[in-house]
Design a protein around this motif. Structure first.
Motif, PDB file in Angstrom:
ATOM      1  N   ASN A  35      32.062  81.576  26.767  1.00 21.74           N
ATOM      2  CA  ASN A  35      31.791  80.329  27.493  1.00 21.74           C
ATOM      3  C   ASN A  35      33.065  79.594  27.915  1.00 21.74           C
ATOM      4  OD1 ASN A  35      28.959  80.559  27.265  1.00 21.74           O
ATOM      5  ND2 ASN A  35      29.103  79.856  25.149  1.00 21.74           N
ATOM      6  N   HIS A  37      36.240  78.636  30.132  1.00 24.84           N
ATOM      7  CA  HIS A  37      36.748  78.722  31.497  1.00 24.84           C
ATOM      8  C   HIS A  37      38.002  77.865  31.608  1.00 24.84           C
ATOM      9  CE1 HIS A  37      34.040  75.194  31.928  1.00 24.84           C
ATOM     10  NE2 HIS A  37      34.929  74.776  32.791  1.00 24.84           N
ATOM     11  N   ARG A  84      39.338  80.806  35.935  1.00 26.38           N
ATOM     12  CA  ARG A  84      39.073  82.042  35.193  1.00 26.38           C
ATOM     13  C   ARG A  84      37.876  81.819  34.288  1.00 26.38           C
ATOM     14  NH1 ARG A  84      44.686  84.336  32.832  1.00 26.38           N
ATOM     15  NH2 ARG A  84      44.127  86.399  33.533  1.00 26.38           N
ATOM     16  N   PHE A  85      36.949  82.762  34.347  1.00 27.02           N
ATOM     17  CA  PHE A  85      35.754  82.723  33.532  1.00 27.02           C
ATOM     18  C   PHE A  85      35.716  84.003  32.702  1.00 27.02           C
ATOM     19  CE2 PHE A  85      35.030  81.192  37.914  1.00 27.02           C
ATOM     20  CZ  PHE A  85      35.178  79.846  37.656  1.00 27.02           C
TER      21      PHE A  85
END
Length: 191
Positions: free
Chosen positions: A113, A115, A134-135
């Protein structure tokens, strides 16, 4: 004189009733293939497409009109959004809110979860920035540019690095430059 007045009135009513068709570059797309989708939304209440805090709600005021286009396929995503505000003051405030969100939500969550967002200034329009998000398994490059009372945001799938090199943003920056010229045709943009 009368013809010029009618033309100005027609241009003004286009923005008050919505942006002119074809204003965004993604609106002129080839027919979608089975694995692709193009979504066009006209609404002044849409949140900004660059939404680092994932609030999914509008956090700015003074909008006249807005349009967003989202393209997605199995492995790619692109988006554009144009928001025209009542005044330059409202557009500047929207950029301040966006910058604050990018700082506040620069590194949020844990594990899958998590980012992260990185930003750098961008010398396009009256005010601009480039951002990388960025995830867990994806990321994005985005630019946000204010020209007069209009805010243009464009983004695409990418895997950004903290340094955000300009070469990774070439296409988005070119779009933003062209849009700063195009948006000045709208009288409400106050360029």
């Amino acid at each position: 004189m009368f013809a010029a007045g009618v033309a100005a009135l027609a241009a003004a009513s286009t923005v008050l009733g919505g942006l002119p068709h074809g204003m965004l570059f993604l609106e002129k797309h080839p027919p979608a293939k089975q694995w692709e989708t193009y979504t066009v939304k006209n609404s002044a209440t849409l949140p900004l497409q660059l939404d680092p805090c994932l609030s999914h709600r509008r956090r700015d005021g003074g909008r006249l009109a807005a349009r967003a286009v989202l393209y997605s396929s199995e492995d790619e995503m692109r988006y554009e959004q144009l928001v025209v505000y009542r005044s330059v003051r409202h557009a500047k405030a929207a950029m301040r809110v966006l910058r604050a969100d990018l700082r506040r939500c620069a590194d949020v969550g844990k594990g899958v979860n998590r980012h992260r967002y990185f930003t750098k200034p961008l010398d396009v329009g009256d005010d601009g920035l480039r951002a990388g998000g960025r995830f867990f398994e994806s990321g994005e490059h985005a630019v946000a540019v204010r020209r007069g009372a209009a805010l243009y945001i464009a983004g695409e799938s990418a895997w950004p690095t903290r340094s955000l090199p300009l070469k990774g943003f070439r296409g988005l920056i070119d779009q933003a430059r062209r849009m700063t010229v195009k948006v000045c045709r709208l009288p409400e943009a106050a360029c």
